[in-house]
Design a protein around this motif. Structure first.
Motif, PDB file in Angstrom:
ATOM      1  N   VAL A 130       8.448  18.896  21.783  1.00  0.00           N
ATOM      2  CA  VAL A 130       7.615  20.005  21.222  1.00  0.00           C
ATOM      3  C   VAL A 130       6.434  20.407  22.392  1.00  0.00           C
ATOM      4  O   VAL A 130       5.752  19.470  22.609  1.00  0.00           O
ATOM      5  CB  VAL A 130       7.218  20.030  19.730  1.00  0.00           C
ATOM      6  N   TYR A 131       6.469  21.621  22.920  1.00  0.00           N
ATOM      7  CA  TYR A 131       4.965  21.089  23.748  1.00  0.00           C
ATOM      8  C   TYR A 131       4.434  23.161  23.656  1.00  0.00           C
ATOM      9  O   TYR A 131       5.036  24.762  23.022  1.00  0.00           O
ATOM     10  CB  TYR A 131       5.408  21.741  25.371  1.00  0.00           C
ATOM     11  N   MET A 132       3.540  22.665  22.924  1.00  0.00           N
ATOM     12  CA  MET A 132       2.302  23.346  22.372  1.00  0.00           C
ATOM     13  C   MET A 132       0.965  23.671  23.447  1.00  0.00           C
ATOM     14  O   MET A 132       0.661  22.644  24.006  1.00  0.00           O
ATOM     15  CB  MET A 132       1.607  23.192  20.650  1.00  0.00           C
ATOM     16  N   ILE A 133       0.403  24.900  23.360  1.00  0.00           N
ATOM     17  CA  ILE A 133      -0.382  25.509  23.903  1.00  0.00           C
ATOM     18  C   ILE A 133      -1.569  25.941  23.416  1.00  0.00           C
ATOM     19  O   ILE A 133      -0.816  27.244  22.491  1.00  0.00           O
ATOM     20  CB  ILE A 133      -0.122  26.472  25.039  1.00  0.00           C
ATOM     21  N   TYR A 134      -2.507  26.094  23.183  1.00  0.00           N
ATOM     22  CA  TYR A 134      -3.960  26.867  22.727  1.00  0.00           C
ATOM     23  C   TYR A 134      -3.991  27.889  22.590  1.00  0.00           C
ATOM     24  O   TYR A 134      -4.830  28.405  23.926  1.00  0.00           O
ATOM     25  CB  TYR A 134      -5.281  25.645  22.136  1.00  0.00           C
ATOM     26  N   ARG A 135      -3.577  28.692  21.982  1.00  0.00           N
ATOM     27  CA  ARG A 135      -3.853  30.515  21.995  1.00  0.00           C
ATOM     28  C   ARG A 135      -4.768  30.665  20.451  1.00  0.00           C
ATOM     29  O   ARG A 135      -4.274  30.932  19.220  1.00  0.00           O
ATOM     30  CB  ARG A 135      -3.136  30.817  22.320  1.00  0.00           C
ATOM     31  N   PRO A 136      -6.205  30.321  20.532  1.00  0.00           N
ATOM     32  CA  PRO A 136      -6.649  31.115  18.910  1.00  0.00           C
ATOM     33  C   PRO A 136      -6.478  32.653  18.777  1.00  0.00           C
ATOM     34  O   PRO A 136      -6.773  32.690  17.406  1.00  0.00           O
ATOM     35  CB  PRO A 136      -8.001  30.261  19.410  1.00  0.00           C
ATOM     36  N   GLU A 137      -5.937  33.509  19.681  1.00  0.00           N
ATOM     37  CA  GLU A 137      -6.122  34.863  19.350  1.00  0.00           C
ATOM     38  C   GLU A 137      -5.469  34.736  18.512  1.00  0.00           C
ATOM     39  O   GLU A 137      -5.324  35.511  17.567  1.00  0.00           O
ATOM     40  CB  GLU A 137      -6.464  35.501  20.420  1.00  0.00           C
ATOM     41  N   THR A 138      -3.797  33.604  18.730  1.00  0.00           N
ATOM     42  CA  THR A 138      -2.447  34.645  17.789  1.00  0.00           C
ATOM     43  C   THR A 138      -2.924  33.314  16.170  1.00  0.00           C
ATOM     44  O   THR A 138      -1.917  33.576  15.275  1.00  0.00           O
ATOM     45  CB  THR A 138      -1.430  33.312  18.927  1.00  0.00           C
ATOM     46  N   SER A 139      -3.458  32.825  16.045  1.00  0.00           N
ATOM     47  CA  SER A 139      -3.617  31.786  14.961  1.00  0.00           C
ATOM     48  C   SER A 139      -3.715  32.570  13.577  1.00  0.00           C
ATOM     49  O   SER A 139      -4.231  33.738  13.666  1.00  0.00           O
ATOM     50  CB  SER A 139      -4.949  30.731  14.978  1.00  0.00           C
ATOM     51  N   PRO A 140      -2.992  32.257  13.039  1.00  0.00           N
ATOM     52  CA  PRO A 140      -3.273  33.322  11.314  1.00  0.00           C
ATOM     53  C   PRO A 140      -4.296  32.918  11.185  1.00  0.00           C
ATOM     54  O   PRO A 140      -4.767  32.431  11.140  1.00  0.00           O
ATOM     55  CB  PRO A 140      -1.926  32.277  10.531  1.00  0.00           C
ATOM     56  N   VAL A 168       9.969  22.395  27.250  1.00  0.00           N
ATOM     57  CA  VAL A 168       9.514  21.096  26.884  1.00  0.00           C
ATOM     58  C   VAL A 168       8.279  21.022  28.393  1.00  0.00           C
ATOM     59  O   VAL A 168       8.530  21.961  29.019  1.00  0.00           O
ATOM     60  CB  VAL A 168       9.859  19.334  26.940  1.00  0.00           C
ATOM     61  N   ARG A 169       7.322  19.888  28.285  1.00  0.00           N
ATOM     62  CA  ARG A 169       6.243  20.425  29.227  1.00  0.00           C
ATOM     63  C   ARG A 169       6.413  19.883  30.780  1.00  0.00           C
ATOM     64  O   ARG A 169       7.376  18.622  30.801  1.00  0.00           O
ATOM     65  CB  ARG A 169       5.129  19.916  29.147  1.00  0.00           C
ATOM     66  N   PRO A 170       7.148  20.888  31.736  1.00  0.00           N
ATOM     67  CA  PRO A 170       6.810  19.963  33.240  1.00  0.00           C
ATOM     68  C   PRO A 170       6.114  18.434  33.223  1.00  0.00           C
ATOM     69  O   PRO A 170       4.882  18.365  32.815  1.00  0.00           O
ATOM     70  CB  PRO A 170       6.891  20.769  34.104  1.00  0.00           C
ATOM     71  N   GLY A 171       7.419  17.556  33.485  1.00  0.00           N
ATOM     72  CA  GLY A 171       6.540  16.502  34.241  1.00  0.00           C
ATOM     73  C   GLY A 171       6.317  15.327  32.835  1.00  0.00           C
ATOM     74  O   GLY A 171       5.503  14.293  32.948  1.00  0.00           O
ATOM     75  N   SER A 172       6.563  15.326  31.785  1.00  0.00           N
ATOM     76  CA  SER A 172       5.964  15.359  30.426  1.00  0.00           C
ATOM     77  C   SER A 172       6.469  13.945  30.308  1.00  0.00           C
ATOM     78  O   SER A 172       7.265  13.192  31.405  1.00  0.00           O
ATOM     79  CB  SER A 172       6.943  16.359  29.213  1.00  0.00           C
ATOM     80  N   HIS A 173       5.368  13.035  30.037  1.00  0.00           N
ATOM     81  CA  HIS A 173       5.277  11.622  30.266  1.00  0.00           C
ATOM     82  C   HIS A 173       5.818  10.493  29.331  1.00  0.00           C
ATOM     83  O   HIS A 173       6.522   9.408  29.027  1.00  0.00           O
ATOM     84  CB  HIS A 173       3.963  10.762  30.267  1.00  0.00           C
ATOM     85  N   TYR A 174       6.481  11.805  28.248  1.00  0.00           N
ATOM     86  CA  TYR A 174       6.718  10.973  26.941  1.00  0.00           C
ATOM     87  C   TYR A 174       8.468  11.264  26.781  1.00  0.00           C
ATOM     88  O   TYR A 174       8.736  12.364  27.031  1.00  0.00           O
ATOM     89  CB  TYR A 174       5.758  11.467  25.795  1.00  0.00           C
ATOM     90  N   ARG A 201       8.569   4.532  19.017  1.00  0.00           N
ATOM     91  CA  ARG A 201       8.857   3.648  19.321  1.00  0.00           C
ATOM     92  C   ARG A 201       6.943   3.408  20.052  1.00  0.00           C
ATOM     93  O   ARG A 201       6.835   4.849  20.335  1.00  0.00           O
ATOM     94  CB  ARG A 201       9.542   2.627  20.458  1.00  0.00           C
ATOM     95  N   ILE A 202       6.705   2.740  20.173  1.00  0.00           N
ATOM     96  CA  ILE A 202       4.923   2.556  21.168  1.00  0.00           C
ATOM     97  C   ILE A 202       5.446   2.424  23.354  1.00  0.00           C
ATOM     98  O   ILE A 202       6.815   1.041  23.353  1.00  0.00           O
ATOM     99  CB  ILE A 202       4.439   1.453  21.007  1.00  0.00           C
ATOM    100  N   GLU A 203       5.879   3.654  23.563  1.00  0.00           N
ATOM    101  CA  GLU A 203       5.868   3.704  25.040  1.00  0.00           C
ATOM    102  C   GLU A 203       4.923   2.637  25.525  1.00  0.00           C
ATOM    103  O   GLU A 203       3.398   2.800  24.841  1.00  0.00           O
ATOM    104  CB  GLU A 203       6.139   4.814  25.100  1.00  0.00           C
ATOM    105  N   GLU A 204       5.209   2.420  27.211  1.00  0.00           N
ATOM    106  CA  GLU A 204       4.899   1.953  28.405  1.00  0.00           C
ATOM    107  C   GLU A 204       2.752   2.732  27.779  1.00  0.00           C
ATOM    108  O   GLU A 204       2.022   1.828  27.796  1.00  0.00           O
ATOM    109  CB  GLU A 204       4.946   1.382  28.987  1.00  0.00           C
ATOM    110  N   ILE A 205       3.641   4.208  28.177  1.00  0.00           N
ATOM    111  CA  ILE A 205       2.466   5.100  28.576  1.00  0.00           C
ATOM    112  C   ILE A 205       1.165   4.777  26.655  1.00  0.00           C
ATOM    113  O   ILE A 205      -0.034   4.979  26.471  1.00  0.00           O
ATOM    114  CB  ILE A 205       2.976   5.968  28.845  1.00  0.00           C
ATOM    115  N   ASP A 206       2.015   4.977  26.157  1.00  0.00           N
ATOM    116  CA  ASP A 206       1.135   4.188  24.920  1.00  0.00           C
ATOM    117  C   ASP A 206       0.288   3.256  24.646  1.00  0.00           C
ATOM    118  O   ASP A 206      -0.299   3.156  24.211  1.00  0.00           O
ATOM    119  CB  ASP A 206       2.376   4.662  23.279  1.00  0.00           C
ATOM    120  N   ARG A 207       1.095   1.923  25.124  1.00  0.00           N
ATOM    121  CA  ARG A 207       0.357   0.901  25.085  1.00  0.00           C
ATOM    122  C   ARG A 207      -0.621   1.265  26.238  1.00  0.00           C
ATOM    123  O   ARG A 207      -1.575   0.238  25.813  1.00  0.00           O
ATOM    124  CB  ARG A 207       1.949  -0.442  25.647  1.00  0.00           C
TER     125      ARG A 207
END
Length: 322
Positions: A309-319, A298-304, A190-196
């Protein structure tokens, strides 16, 4: 109704369901009133009754069915004692279909039932009955002039030949930022208030704080979008990615993701993260291939509310790509 939500994509399925409904209703009437025929027999029987003996090819052409379908139905009618095959006296290589005495007797007694069918359909559908018949006739004419398979294949060739462009945000594209994201949010969550708030005013919530927005365009169609939101100096969130479901499979999501990552590097970003939901497996696999790593919580203090799911970009680990 789910099929209705698919629009023209499920036209054949919806027409089949409608056809099955009418066939079922007619069979129920025939059984109740003791008529010795089945609804699917009617086109062949009625045509032979009206036009007299004919070949399978002629019958198929007259009732708009394939030669194979009419031949298979004829086999059933022969076994039921309603139709007889005989050699064409003008051409011994061809078979001619003719009604049996049993079929003539059965059809001759169906007048009141057919009258009731006509009136019952009109009563049930009211004005829609005439509109439906007119629409069917118009469709049949159009399909004769341009078969739908040829039209679809031509459109597919045109789509595949159209270059996919990634363009930056422009005020004229604002409505597409809302539309594309609302589509997948309403479909899955659903569209949450933060999305809107963010979708309604992307300049304020994404661009002014130092972020960026990209769009995927196929010709004149805006088919996808993705945003890079600066949360704090050097820390960016990949967010608000949406691709029109009609155009999925063209690589728009991957191209948008690459554009946001390139912009992150261009701005000297230090941390790039995203939040998503475990139900979106296709998107999660794309993120992983691009170098995003799943975090244990999950990310601490998530707004959603939907984010698990919480993911961080680590390009050195990409397949490595083959």
């Amino acid at each position: 109704m789910y099929l209705a939500s698919l629009g023209k994509l499920a036209l054949g399925s919806r027409l089949k369901a409608l056809s099955d409904h009418f066939y079922g209703a007619a069979d129920e009437v025939y059984r109740t009133l003791g008529a010795p025929i089945e609804s699917r027999w009617l086109p062949v029987l009625r045509y032979l009754w009206d036009a007299g003996p004919n070949t399978v090819t002629d019958v198929a052409h007259a009732i708009g069915q394939t030669h194979s379908a009419v031949s298979q139905l004829t086999d059933k009618l022969v076994r039921a004692g309603m139709v007889r095959r005989r050699r064409d006296p003008a051409d011994g290589r061809r078979s001619v279909l003719t009604l049996t005495d049993k079929a003539h007797a059965a059809l001759a007694g169906l007048g009141p039932i057919w009258c009731a069918v006509q009136r019952g359909v009109s009563s049930s559908l009211e004005a829609h009955a005439a509109q439906l018949l007119d629409a069917i006739e118009a469709c049949e004419r159009s399909l004769q002039e341009r078969p739908v398979a040829a039209a679809i294949l031509a459109e597919h060739d045109a789509i595949k030949a159209t270059p996919l462009r990634i363009v930056p945000y422009a005020p004229a594209l604002r409505e597409h930022f809302y539309r594309l994201n609302a589509q997948w949010l309403e479909h899955h969550f659903r569209i949450e208030e933060i999305d809107r708030a963010v979708l309604s005013d992307p300049e304020r919530y994404i661009l002014q704080p130092g972020g960026a927005i990209f769009f995927a365009c196929l010709g004149e169609e805006v088919i996808g979008t993705c945003a890079l939101l600066q949360e704090s100096p050097g820390v960016f969130e990949l967010t608000k990615m949406g691709v029109d479901e009609t155009f999925r499979g063209l690589g728009a999501g991957k191209r948008l993701l690459e554009a946001c990552i390139a912009e992150f590097h261009h701005r000297g970003g230090q941390t790039l993260f995203l939040e998503s939901n475990s139900r979106l497996q296709t998107a999660l696999r794309m993120y992983e291939k691009a170098g995003f790593v799943m975090q244990p919580s999950v990310r601490p203090g998530s707004h959603y509310e939907r984010a698990d799911v919480y993911m961080i970009y680590r390009p050195e680990t990409s397949p490595r790509q083959p």
